[in-house]
Design a protein around this motif. Sequence first.
Motif, PDB file in Angstrom:
ATOM      1  N   TYR A 138      25.617 -27.516  -8.949  1.00 14.71           N
ATOM      2  CA  TYR A 138      25.966 -26.311  -8.202  1.00 14.71           C
ATOM      3  C   TYR A 138      26.868 -26.700  -7.046  1.00 14.71           C
ATOM      4  O   TYR A 138      26.603 -27.677  -6.339  1.00 14.71           O
ATOM      5  N   ASN A 139      27.940 -25.939  -6.850  1.00 18.15           N
ATOM      6  CA  ASN A 139      28.892 -26.184  -5.767  1.00 18.15           C
ATOM      7  C   ASN A 139      28.819 -25.039  -4.770  1.00 18.15           C
ATOM      8  O   ASN A 139      28.988 -23.878  -5.146  1.00 18.15           O
ATOM      9  N   PHE A 140      28.593 -25.376  -3.503  1.00 16.82           N
ATOM     10  CA  PHE A 140      28.547 -24.379  -2.439  1.00 16.82           C
ATOM     11  C   PHE A 140      29.893 -24.355  -1.743  1.00 16.82           C
ATOM     12  O   PHE A 140      30.365 -25.382  -1.259  1.00 16.82           O
ATOM     13  N   SER A 141      30.521 -23.180  -1.698  1.00 16.48           N
ATOM     14  CA  SER A 141      31.829 -23.019  -1.068  1.00 16.48           C
ATOM     15  C   SER A 141      31.702 -22.085   0.131  1.00 16.48           C
ATOM     16  O   SER A 141      31.253 -20.943  -0.011  1.00 16.48           O
ATOM     17  N   MET A 142      32.132 -22.586   1.290  1.00 15.81           N
ATOM     18  CA  MET A 142      32.028 -21.803   2.526  1.00 15.81           C
ATOM     19  C   MET A 142      33.334 -21.921   3.304  1.00 15.81           C
ATOM     20  O   MET A 142      33.781 -23.028   3.626  1.00 15.81           O
ATOM     21  N   ALA A 143      33.956 -20.793   3.577  1.00 13.49           N
ATOM     22  CA  ALA A 143      35.179 -20.769   4.373  1.00 13.49           C
ATOM     23  C   ALA A 143      34.801 -20.724   5.856  1.00 13.49           C
ATOM     24  O   ALA A 143      33.878 -20.007   6.245  1.00 13.49           O
ATOM     25  N   ILE A 144      35.504 -21.480   6.667  1.00 17.77           N
ATOM     26  CA  ILE A 144      35.298 -21.474   8.112  1.00 17.77           C
ATOM     27  C   ILE A 144      36.599 -21.024   8.763  1.00 17.77           C
ATOM     28  O   ILE A 144      37.626 -21.694   8.633  1.00 17.77           O
ATOM     29  N   LEU A 145      36.538 -19.891   9.430  1.00 16.23           N
ATOM     30  CA  LEU A 145      37.729 -19.349  10.082  1.00 16.23           C
ATOM     31  C   LEU A 145      38.002 -20.096  11.376  1.00 16.23           C
ATOM     32  O   LEU A 145      37.076 -20.508  12.085  1.00 16.23           O
ATOM     33  N   ASP A 146      39.288 -20.280  11.683  1.00 21.31           N
ATOM     34  CA  ASP A 146      39.689 -20.971  12.903  1.00 21.31           C
ATOM     35  C   ASP A 146      39.090 -20.319  14.145  1.00 21.31           C
ATOM     36  O   ASP A 146      38.637 -20.999  15.060  1.00 21.31           O
ATOM     37  N   MET A 147      39.042 -18.985  14.147  1.00 21.46           N
ATOM     38  CA  MET A 147      38.514 -18.290  15.327  1.00 21.46           C
ATOM     39  C   MET A 147      37.012 -18.540  15.516  1.00 21.46           C
ATOM     40  O   MET A 147      36.508 -18.427  16.624  1.00 21.46           O
ATOM     41  N   ASP A 148      36.303 -18.917  14.447  1.00 14.83           N
ATOM     42  CA  ASP A 148      34.882 -19.231  14.575  1.00 14.83           C
ATOM     43  C   ASP A 148      34.645 -20.580  15.259  1.00 14.83           C
ATOM     44  O   ASP A 148      33.538 -20.875  15.681  1.00 14.83           O
ATOM     45  N   LEU A 149      35.675 -21.406  15.322  1.00 14.67           N
ATOM     46  CA  LEU A 149      35.548 -22.724  15.953  1.00 14.67           C
ATOM     47  C   LEU A 149      35.761 -22.694  17.449  1.00 14.67           C
ATOM     48  O   LEU A 149      35.602 -23.699  18.122  1.00 14.67           O
ATOM     49  N   GLN A 150      36.144 -21.562  17.987  1.00  6.14           N
ATOM     50  CA  GLN A 150      36.411 -21.433  19.420  1.00  6.14           C
ATOM     51  C   GLN A 150      35.137 -21.425  20.231  1.00  6.14           C
ATOM     52  O   GLN A 150      34.153 -20.950  19.929  1.00  6.14           O
TER      53      GLN A 150
END
Length: 68
Positions: free
Chosen positions: A56-68
């Motif tokens: 099973y592969n877990f794919s999660m997008a992380i937005l640049d604005m969430d890193l602020q």
Amino acid sequence: MKPDEIKKLDAYFKRTLNPQMVVKARPRKDDSAEVYLGEEFLGVVYIDDEDGDRSYNFSMAILDMDLQ
């Protein structure tokens, strides 16, 4: 994805990452499931049956604005 696979993945995410994580079936898709932390969508778990070994592969997008 079969209900028993979703239950196993749900238990795995709760045990290893966060007890509040929830794995849910995706509407009209049977090769993946959605992962939530509470009500917040985190990503998708996909089945990988390549070479006869199921994983099973877990794919999660992380937005640049969430890193602020």
